[in-house]
Design an enzyme around this catalytic site. Structure first.
Site, PDB file in Angstrom:
ATOM      1  N   SER A  65      36.437 -21.783  20.382  1.00  0.00           N
ATOM      2  CA  SER A  65      36.213 -23.113  20.091  1.00  0.00           C
ATOM      3  C   SER A  65      35.414 -22.503  18.277  1.00  0.00           C
ATOM      4  O   SER A  65      34.985 -24.084  17.892  1.00  0.00           O
ATOM      5  CB  SER A  65      35.374 -23.609  21.113  1.00  0.00           C
ATOM      6  OG  SER A  65      34.121 -22.272  21.248  1.00  0.00           O
ATOM      7  N   HIS A 104      28.749 -21.537  17.726  1.00  0.00           N
ATOM      8  CA  HIS A 104      28.927 -22.343  17.326  1.00  0.00           C
ATOM      9  C   HIS A 104      27.855 -22.640  15.880  1.00  0.00           C
ATOM     10  O   HIS A 104      27.417 -21.789  15.167  1.00  0.00           O
ATOM     11  CB  HIS A 104      28.920 -23.473  17.939  1.00  0.00           C
ATOM     12  CG  HIS A 104      30.035 -24.041  19.152  1.00  0.00           C
ATOM     13  ND1 HIS A 104      29.439 -24.819  20.480  1.00  0.00           N
ATOM     14  CD2 HIS A 104      30.651 -22.806  19.047  1.00  0.00           C
ATOM     15  CE1 HIS A 104      30.500 -24.640  21.333  1.00  0.00           C
ATOM     16  NE2 HIS A 104      31.669 -23.913  21.347  1.00  0.00           N
ATOM     17  N   ASP A 130      27.638 -30.139  21.233  1.00  0.00           N
ATOM     18  CA  ASP A 130      27.033 -29.247  22.454  1.00  0.00           C
ATOM     19  C   ASP A 130      27.014 -29.883  24.266  1.00  0.00           C
ATOM     20  O   ASP A 130      26.349 -29.451  24.359  1.00  0.00           O
ATOM     21  CB  ASP A 130      27.190 -27.805  21.997  1.00  0.00           C
ATOM     22  CG  ASP A 130      28.097 -26.864  21.280  1.00  0.00           C
ATOM     23  OD1 ASP A 130      27.252 -26.279  20.421  1.00  0.00           O
ATOM     24  OD2 ASP A 130      29.373 -27.058  21.551  1.00  0.00           O
TER      25      ASP A 130
END
Lengths: 188, 236
Positions: A65, A104, A130
């Site tokens: 990701s 992230h 998220d």
């Protein structure tokens, strides 16, 4: 040919172990030696935890990701000593009551009057932020959820960890073999 | 592996060259003693193992044949230090205090662990050096000082050197006292290992006992005791 070689190595190790068992002083020394090797590794890990103030100073990237910046199998070095994170920082965080940390980027940040933060994160390679990953009803992360900012990376080195995790029996095989060889080798 | 064995057999020259030959003549003794002596076999390419086998035989010879007693003081100190270090590390690792709160504990225990670990390493480097055993004084000849037994087996040679000296020789040398009393002897390991790696423990036992006899009779070596192990005195 190969089974004979393995049997040969096994026999030799058994002879060494029997010799070791007969001499308790030598056995104690070798056991403590092994313990010190294990503890040295553990203490280095704890030392990293101490210096970086992070619960988990080294992590492995498990998903894609964050591509193209980070790939699955990369090792990340974290540093949690900076209490003030900014939008754009790559951070590793854990959602309450979940085991797996996520790496992230910080998308939005609100600083509240009492000095605490509300954070929203998103993976570079994801289409949405998220919020769908957070706990039910949770809209924002706090600074406490963050394990640290990513400070450095080693490409693909983490693949070993992923293999050990996917096939746990490998862990026991690896540690067992290492322990046996340390106990029966006397270079000191 | 065959290449390594062949190479080692060239270096070890003295022994028979044919790899198919039976273990050396000394093995024939079992027939007269009516028992089978099992010879220890070592991979002659594994220099660490070879030194280990020779060192262990030196120790057992001096204890059983020459009737000396091993002085475990330094060994005990090392064991205790290791145990203490492990205790501190165990506290740091297993203390039931969760992470951010246990930072000071981690810092203190971790630091102590590494300090003790460093002390142990310093002991190995500067106190032990190449010594494999310290003994109590030999009572049978009313000695006042024990022995320090040192061995050297440099990496790419075939020569194993044994040195017997008094346990305080290092301190005396520092004070500049010459000549320092020691005996040393160098052998080619080919004298005690055959091409297949069978170890002639009895023969080595005799050789070590002879060195100690020289020491007992105070027939000290007078050469400069540069203990480099390059002494090419080949004794059989």
């Amino acid at each position: 040919m190969i089974p004979a070689m393995i049997k040969d190595i096994y026999d030799k190790q058994m002879i060494e172990l029997k010799k070791l068992w007969a001499n308790k002083r030598q056995l104690t020394y070798q056991v403590l030696n092994l313990a010190m090797i294990v503890f040295s590794a553990l203490m280095i890990w704890k030392g990293l935890m101490f210096i970086t103030k992070s619960e988990s100073p080294v992590v492995v990237v498990l998903s894609g990701s964050m591509e193209p910046a980070f790939q699955r199998g990369d090792i990340l070095f974290l540093d949690n000593s900076n209490p003030h994170v900014k939008v754009g920082d790559v951070v590793v965080f854990k959602i309450k009551d979940r085991d797996i940390p996520i790496v992230h980027r910080i998308l939005k940040l609100h600083e509240k009057p009492d000095g605490s933060y509300d954070l929203l994160t998103k993976g570079d390679n994801n289409r949405v932020d998220d919020r769908g990953l957070y706990a039910p009803g949770q809209l924002w992360l706090s600074r406490d959820d963050i394990l640290g900012q990513a400070r450095g990376t080693l490409r693909y080195v983490g693949m070993v960890t992923i293999a050990l995790n996917d096939y746990p029996v490998l862990k026991y095989v690896l540690v067992g073999m290492m322990g046996l060889f340390v106990l029966t080798s006397k270079e000191g | 592996k065959a290449v390594v064995h062949h190479y080692i057999s060239i270096i070890m020259g003295k022994k028979k060259s044919s790899p198919k030959e039976e273990p050396p003549a000394e093995v024939e003794k079992p027939e007269t003693e009516e028992s089978v002596i099992e010879l220890h076999q070592v991979d002659t390419g594994d220099i660490i193992k070879v030194k280990q086998v020779l060192d262990e035989t030196v120790v057992s010879t001096l204890i059983t044949t020459c009737d000396l007693k091993e002085n475990h003081r330094l060994g005990n100190i090392k064991l205790i230090l290791m145990a203490v270090a492990c205790a501190f590390a165990a506290v740091a690792q297993f203390a039931p205090v969760p992470f951010p709160e246990n930072r000071p504990l981690l810092g203190v225990c971790g630091t102590i662990y590494f300090i003790i670990s460093g002390i142990l390493q310093l002991i190995l480097w500067f106190v032990d050096e190449d010594a494999i055993m310290i003994t109590y004084p030999d009572e049978s000849i009313k000695e006042t000082k024990g022995l320090r037994v040192r061995t050297v087996f440099p990496r790419y040679t075939e020569f194993f050197t044994l040195m017997l000296e008094y346990e305080d020789n290092k301190e005396l040398k520092k004070k500049g006292q010459k000549p320092v009393e020691f005996v040393k002897e160098t052998w080619s390991v080919g004298n005690f290992f055959d091409v297949d790696g069978y170890f002639d423990a009895a023969g080595f036992d005799k050789a070590v006992a002879r060195v100690y006899e020289r020491f007992k009779k105070k027939q000290f070596d007078v050469e400069d005791d540069e203990f480099t192990g390059n002494n090419k005195q080949k004794k059989d």
